[in-house]
Scaffold this active site. Structure first.
Site, short mmCIF file in Angstrom:
data_model
loop_
_atom_site.label_atom_id
_atom_site.label_comp_id
_atom_site.label_asym_id
_atom_site.label_seq_id
_atom_site.Cartn_x
_atom_site.Cartn_y
_atom_site.Cartn_z
N ASP A 155 0.82 -1.22 0.00
CA ASP A 155 0.00 0.00 0.00
C ASP A 155 0.85 1.27 0.00
O ASP A 155 2.06 1.21 -0.23
CB ASP A 155 -0.99 -0.02 1.16
CG ASP A 155 -0.30 -0.28 2.47
OD1 ASP A 155 0.76 0.35 2.71
OD2 ASP A 155 -0.78 -1.11 3.26
N LYS A 189 -5.35 2.38 0.19
CA LYS A 189 -6.72 2.78 0.53
C LYS A 189 -7.05 4.14 -0.04
O LYS A 189 -7.82 4.91 0.53
CB LYS A 189 -6.89 2.76 2.05
CG LYS A 189 -6.90 1.33 2.54
CD LYS A 189 -6.63 1.22 4.02
CE LYS A 189 -6.51 -0.27 4.38
NZ LYS A 189 -5.86 -0.47 5.66
N MET A 207 -1.37 9.03 13.03
CA MET A 207 -2.60 9.43 12.33
C MET A 207 -3.28 10.61 13.04
O MET A 207 -4.49 10.62 13.20
CB MET A 207 -3.58 8.25 12.27
CG MET A 207 -3.01 7.08 11.47
SD MET A 207 -4.04 5.62 11.55
CE MET A 207 -3.57 4.92 13.11
N1 SAH Z 1 2.00 0.02 11.22
C1 SAH Z 1 2.55 1.33 11.05
C2 SAH Z 1 1.56 2.43 11.35
C3 SAH Z 1 0.37 2.42 10.44
S1 SAH Z 1 -0.74 3.73 10.77
C4 SAH Z 1 3.80 1.47 11.90
O1 SAH Z 1 4.09 0.62 12.73
O2 SAH Z 1 4.51 2.45 11.74
C5 SAH Z 1 -0.22 4.93 9.64
C6 SAH Z 1 0.42 6.10 10.36
O3 SAH Z 1 1.76 5.78 10.69
C7 SAH Z 1 0.55 7.34 9.53
O4 SAH Z 1 -0.66 8.06 9.51
C8 SAH Z 1 1.62 8.09 10.26
O5 SAH Z 1 1.12 8.69 11.42
C9 SAH Z 1 2.52 6.96 10.70
N2 SAH Z 1 3.68 6.78 9.78
C10 SAH Z 1 4.00 5.67 9.10
N3 SAH Z 1 5.14 5.84 8.41
C11 SAH Z 1 5.56 7.09 8.65
C12 SAH Z 1 6.68 7.87 8.23
N4 SAH Z 1 7.60 7.36 7.40
N5 SAH Z 1 6.80 9.12 8.68
C13 SAH Z 1 5.87 9.66 9.52
N6 SAH Z 1 4.80 8.96 9.94
C14 SAH Z 1 4.63 7.70 9.52
#
Ligand code: SAH
Length: 447
Positions: A243, A265, A378
């Site tokens: 995704d 999504k 998020m």
């Molecule tokens: N499973 C993921 C999180 C998924 S929810 C994890 O463990 O990181 C998705 C959220 O993760 C995004 O809205 C943002 O808040 C955060 N996120 C994921 N990758 C990011 C990145 N490279 N930089 C900043 N925020 C990130």
């Protein structure tokens, strides 16, 4: 691609080496290893060269254009540009392949750095631009290839027809070779344990492929943050479901012929898309494929990995979950923010700022306590509400806070403010990538 890597058959072929010094000696070794019939021309011929070539093939004199005639390949290792030029001209005239050492302009073929595990050979070229780098790549590959790989190649060559008859389908063959590789067969062959190797081979041949799903965390963006395990699953996947959070360099590790399906999504509603992911995982695994569901960060941190596991369990499909660096950990490290600190924070909490039924439902009195770091996933849309609630429940309005966009990626951006000033700053900024918010005294410790 500036040049096309090919592998040249030289057994019994006439080759000319112009030069008799130590560099010429090294090239000579390579030519002889490939079975070439080498003649050497040079005014001075050192012992190292003379020892390897029969006397009638050694000519202690200056190069003459006629020397190249009838050759398949000519190498000039003279260190003298003018002589190299004369050799080059003679070869061009006669349409003969020429390599002049350290003179890329005077080459129609480049000599690569070579990893020799015959019959497996790896050649690493840089089109003459960075031979030193090619040698570094070679040493990386040397270390990655087990010494028994040459024996394995011979072992498999003798059994190619059987393999083709039993494993008729391409995916089945790929699985068979992957599993055999992972079984340690090359170690057995290297140790001379032919019976053990034969047994591993027979086992692989008779096993039927079972579909499986790996729910693999790909980390927050920087591909170097992948775990070895994640890399292994990605490399052998038949199908990858990915995704928006997955960077293109992560997908680069997949097989060229693997099917890569975007399940982001962006277009459909969240639930329709989640249902589609479930369907695809089950469908492909049931067809005997190796499915990798790639998830940004860690699969079990705000990633709906739990739901995907439930679906697989219900469908009776074998699965693995591969953990990873979650966005909080990756972004904090790359922004220089220690998430805990002896003086400033004794705990850290990962919190979702996602709205549910139009509200952010969090335990505000607890989150507002001092000496803890909050990492909010998020949370961009609800940031004003979050900061407001934290302040009104007692967290100091001057508490340092930061938003990190595209964390761990080359375009990472860090905005620093306080709980009271962050919402205005964020509203005045345009964002293109995912953001995470960190609140706590530790934010001030970043350089
Ligand atoms: N499973 C993921 C999180 C998924 S929810 C994890 O463990 O990181 C998705 C959220 O993760 C995004 O809205 C943002 O808040 C955060 N996120 C994921 N990758 C990011 C990145 N490279 N930089 C900043 N925020 C990130």
């Amino acid at each position: 691609m500036d040049t096309l890597p090919l592998q040249l058959k030289l057994t019994g072929e006439r080759c000319l080496l112009v030069g008799g010094g130590s560099i010429a000696a090294r090239k000579l070794t390579m030519l002889l290893r490939a079975g070439a019939d080498v003649t050497v021309v040079a005014p001075q011929i050192g012992d190292a060269v003379a020892a390897e070539v029969p006397a009638e093939r050694l000519h202690r004199r200056a190069f003459a254009a006629a020397d190249v005639s009838g050759c398949r390949l000519v190498m000039a290792a003279t260190g003298d540009h003018e002589v190299n030029q004369a050799v080059f001209d003679a070869c061009q005239q006669a349409n003969i392949l020429i390599n002049a050492v350290d003179d890329p302009e005077l080459c129609t073929v480049m000599f690569p750095a070579i990893v020799d595990r015959s019959p497996i050979t790896v050649s690493i070229g840089s089109s003459g631009r960075a031979p030193a780098l090619a040698r570094i790549v070679r040493s990386v590959i040397e270390r990655a290839l087990p010494p028994g790989i040459g024996k394995l190649a011979e072992f498999l060559q003798a059994r190619r027809d059987v393999i083709k008859t039993v494993k008729t389908d391409l995916d089945a063959r790929v699985h068979f070779y992957d599993d055999l590789w992972a079984s340690g067969i090359s170690r057995a062959l290297e140790a001379g344990k032919l019976d053990a190797a034969e047994e591993l081979f027979e086992q692989g041949l008779s096993s039927t492929p079972n579909g499986e799903v790996a729910i693999v965390g790909a980390g927050p963006g920087d591909a170097e943050l992948l775990t070895l395990k994640a890399l292994r699953y990605i490399e052998r996947a038949d199908v990858l479901l990915y995704d928006n959070l997955i960077g293109p360099d992560v997908l680069e590790f997949a097989r060229r012929d693997a099917e890569k399906i975007y399940v982001g999504k962006r277009k459909r509603s969240l639930q329709t898309q989640q249902d589609r992911i479930h369907e695809l995982m089950v469908e492909h695994a049931r067809a005997g494929r190796r499915v990798v569901r790639l998830k940004g960060g860690d699969p079990f941190i705000f990633g709906r990995g739990g739901e995907e596991v439930d679906v697989l369990r219900e469908a009776g499909i074998a699965y693995t979950v591969v953990p990873a660096v979650t966005a909080a950990i990756g972004c904090a490290a790359y922004a220089g923010i220690p998430l805990t600190h002896r003086d400033a924070a004794q705990s850290v909490r990962f919190v979702t700022g996602h709205r549910k039924e139009d509200r952010i439902n969090l335990d505000w009195p607890e989150l507002a306590l001092p000496n803890q770091t909050l990492v909010l996933y998020m949370a961009r849309g609800g940031l004003r509400e979050i900061c407001g609630e934290l302040i009104s429940h007692g967290r100091d309005a001057d508490t340092p806070a930061a938003v990190i966009e595209n964390g761990t990626r080359p375009d990472q951006r860090v905005l620093k403010a306080t709980l009271s000033t962050l919402p205005d700053l964020v509203e005045a900024t345009e964002f293109t990538g995912p953001t995470i918010t960190i609140v706590g005294e530790v934010v001030a410790l970043a350089p």
